[in-house]
Design an enzyme around this catalytic site. Structure first.
Site, PDB file in Angstrom:
ATOM      1  CE1 TYR A  12      -1.761   5.562  -6.392  1.00  0.00           C
ATOM      2  CE2 TYR A  12      -0.791   5.031  -4.263  1.00  0.00           C
ATOM      3  CZ  TYR A  12      -1.158   5.966  -5.222  1.00  0.00           C
ATOM      4  OH  TYR A  12      -0.925   7.303  -4.990  1.00  0.00           O
ATOM      5  CB  SER A  13      -2.161  -1.763  -9.242  1.00  0.00           C
ATOM      6  OG  SER A  13      -2.290  -0.758 -10.225  1.00  0.00           O
ATOM      7  CB  ALA A  14      -3.225  -4.163  -3.996  1.00  0.00           C
TER       8      ALA A  14
END
Length: 390
Positions: free
Chosen positions: A67-69
């Site tokens: 995801y947003s990593a």
């Protein structure tokens, strides 16, 4: 009892203990954690089940969507271009992407895209999902969109739009898609198992995500039962017109199936990076020092990349946040391993960061998507790293 494989260097045993506890007490199904210190791995562990439907075990080369990593990897690509003099973060976005100047955006600098200050968290008209995955229609919609607040006067987490905004700047400057640029200039030189846009040849290595439903749905709970510190956030969840909801509703339908091979194969530079914990930690290690002869950032480029650009009330997350040009900076709820740390979290618990003061780089990935204030898996591992350093 969950089988855990890998290696832990002397002195970092607390991380191994915390990793085992995550399976025994905190809900991990399949996961991996890696810690580098001064350019070499001191923790590299994996365990559990990669695909609960088939029972496939997690192995050293299991890949996980983070995801947003992913934003940390994409920010690294942008800063690499800046370090080479190809991209000026203080220049207007429109210098590289002329269509972006529409609707009062001509003076917005690239740095405001990276630091979530552009006011482009949502669209007046969501883009059909199939068109958004094709890239160009979403980019055109963002170029035409009016900012939702005066750019530079506030910040709010551009959860979905950030990837198309920053990714299009990378594409215009480099002539390559952001995933291709990342592969050519970062992943391949470092030997990283990390992809933005998964090649078909790697599909069988990807874990399958399992989503935990909240025990209590606060959006339907009586107002008097909601803790006072959560009431503003819950009010945002309940309001379909809040920035919190609109930021994650830029496609139609808003929900994206990140287990889908089609979604994993396209490039979503904000949210569909797929890799190993080792790949995530190794990338961050190469930002703060040399890893097997490769260093990505000069000391000057590193200082610029992690300088605070925005902090305080977040217009989207309805909580305090801090950002440099693309990386999250330490907060009370995500302290990492020290005040000079920088990195990025991902939905459900994934985390990658570096701490130049201690020479630490960290990566944690998992397939049980939990998230929320009660999910302590990543923080327990980071706490264990801090104890090991002490």
């Amino acid at each position: 009892m969950t089988t855990i494989d890998g290696e832990v260097a002397a002195g970092f045993e607390p991380v191994g203990e915390a990793f085992a506890a995550n399976f025994a007490r905190r809900g991990d199904i399949g996961a991996a954690v890696c810690v580098y210190q001064d350019g070499r791995p001191v923790v590299d562990l994996w365990g559990g089940i990669a695909d609960p439907d088939t029972g496939r075990p997690w192995s050293r080369d299991t890949l996980q969507l983070v995801y947003s990593a992913t934003k940390g990897a994409t920010a690294t690509a942008a800063h690499l271009l800046a370090q080479r003099g190809a991209l000026d973060l203080d220049a207007p976005v429109a210098k590289y992407w002329p269509e972006f100047a529409a609707n009062g955006k001509a003076e917005i600098p690239v740095a405001w895209l990276l630091s979530h200050q552009a006011g482009l968290v949502a669209l007046d008209q969501p883009v059909p999902l199939a068109e958004a995955l094709a890239w160009e229609p979403m980019v055109a919609a963002l170029a035409a969109q009016r900012p939702l607040w005066a750019p530079g006067t506030a910040h709010g987490y551009h959860g979905r739009t950030w990837g198309w905004l920053v990714g299009e700047v990378i594409r215009r400057v480099s002539g390559r898609t952001p995933g291709r640029f990342f592969a050519d200039e970062i992943a391949i030189p470092l030997g990283l198992d990390f992809f933005i846009g998964l090649p078909a040849s790697e599909r069988d290595r990807v874990s399958r995500m399992v989503y935990q439903q909240p025990e209590v749905d606060l959006t339907t709970a009586p107002p008097e039962s909601i803790p006072e510190e959560l009431r503003e956030l819950v009010a945002a969840w309940r309001d379909p017109n809040s920035f919190n909801n609109r930021a994650f509703s830029v496609t139609d339908p808003a929900e994206i199936d990140f287990n889908s091979p089609r979604v994993q194969a396209v490039e979503l530079p904000a949210s569909n990076g797929i890799g190993t914990a080792h790949g995530l930690a190794r990338m961050y290690a190469a930002l703060i020092g040399e890893v097997d002869g490769v260093r990505l950032f000069t000391p000057e480029a590193l200082a610029s990349a992690i300088k605070e650009q925005a902090s305080g009330a977040d217009q989207v997350m309805v909580a305090p946040s801090r950002f440099s040009s693309g990386y999250m900076l330490p907060t009370e709820t995500n302290p990492m391993t020290g005040p000079n740390s920088f990195g990025h979290t991902g939905r459900g618990g994934s985390l990658g960061f570096a701490d130049p003061e201690h020479g630490i780089a960290f990566g944690y990935v998992m397939n049980h998507i939990i998230g929320g204030p009660n999910d302590m898996r990543a923080m327990s591992l980071v706490d264990a790293v801090r104890r090991s350093l002490a």
